[in-house]
Design a protein around this motif. Structure first.
Motif, PDB file in Angstrom:
ATOM      1  N   VAL A 128       0.906  -1.066  -0.002  1.00 16.24           N
ATOM      2  CA  VAL A 128       0.021   0.148  -0.064  1.00 16.24           C
ATOM      3  C   VAL A 128       0.825   1.190  -0.075  1.00 16.24           C
TER       4      VAL A 128
ATOM      5  N   SER B 278      -5.431   2.587  -2.974  1.00 12.44           N
ATOM      6  CA  SER B 278      -4.157   1.973  -2.860  1.00 12.44           C
ATOM      7  C   SER B 278      -4.291   0.614  -2.128  1.00 12.44           C
TER       8      SER B 278
ATOM      9  N   GLU C 265      -3.005  -2.454  -4.261  1.00 17.35           N
ATOM     10  CA  GLU C 265      -1.626  -2.780  -4.015  1.00 17.35           C
ATOM     11  C   GLU C 265      -1.333  -4.163  -4.795  1.00 17.35           C
TER      12      GLU C 265
ATOM     13  N   THR D  66       2.274   1.854  -3.564  1.00 13.64           N
ATOM     14  CA  THR D  66       1.086   2.250  -4.408  1.00 13.64           C
ATOM     15  C   THR D  66       0.594   3.653  -4.242  1.00 13.64           C
TER      16      THR D  66
END
Length: 194
Positions: free
Chosen positions: A25, A127, A131, A28
């Motif tokens: 995460v 995100s 991810e 991203t």
């Protein structure tokens, strides 16, 4: 606290798979922050801390909310796992010394979404879903491409998939906020397309 200190603490607190998800995460969120001209630092911290309360048992999450006077909905009482976003924001502030309200807000809404999310909220929400370590959600390949060009459309599509999935499960309880966010972004996307 510095990023590396928080990262080190979370590596000890979270299950290895949750920690890997968290770092995906972060990667991203930083990528999307660059594209959309959002603070990379804020995106990085919000992403790092978004699941920092995930390891707490449900009753501990309810208790933490009560201690700091954060309201708990009936849906959250019935399904305390929904509380990890609110509890994450509480821990980010109290334990990890995050004072930036934008970061705290993004953490607190990353699970359900809310109507009228700001840019950081959208980046974290998207995100968390797309991810690189995620592989079981529908339309991931398409959503990962779409996220680079239209965060609002991506948010709508994620909410649509989420609502469809939750409605298909008899044992699942949907937080009303998720439905509100879905209706809001459905309207926003429809207006944009007209």
């Amino acid at each position: 606290m510095k990023f590396k200190e928080i990262q080190s603490d979370l590596k000890k607190q979270l299950k290895p798979s949750r920690y890997e998800h968290t770092m995906g995460v972060v990667e991203t969120a930083v990528h999307l922050a660059k594209i959309y001209d959002c603070s990379k630092k804020k995106a990085k911290y919000a992403a790092l801390l978004h699941d920092c309360a995930k390891h707490l048992p449900g009753q501990a999450q309810i208790q933490l909310c009560r201690e700091v006077n954060v309201p708990v909905t009936q849906a959250e009482m019935d399904n305390p796992s929904l509380l990890h976003a609110k509890c994450g924001a509480i821990l980010a502030k109290l334990k990890y010394e995050i004072t930036d309200e934008e970061i705290l807000h993004a953490i607190s809404v990353h699970t359900t979404g809310v109507p009228e999310m700001n840019l950081l909220d959208l980046i974290l929400f998207v995100s968390d879903y797309i991810e690189p370590g995620r592989n079981s959600a529908p339309h991931l390949k398409e959503l990962r491409k779409l996220a680079d060009v239209d965060l609002v459309q991506t948010t709508y599509r994620i909410l649509e998939d989420t609502v469809t999935y939750l409605n298909s499960r008899k044992d699942c309880c949907m937080d009303p906020t998720t439905l509100e966010a879905y209706e809001y972004y459905k309207t926003a996307v429809n207006k944009k397309e007209m």
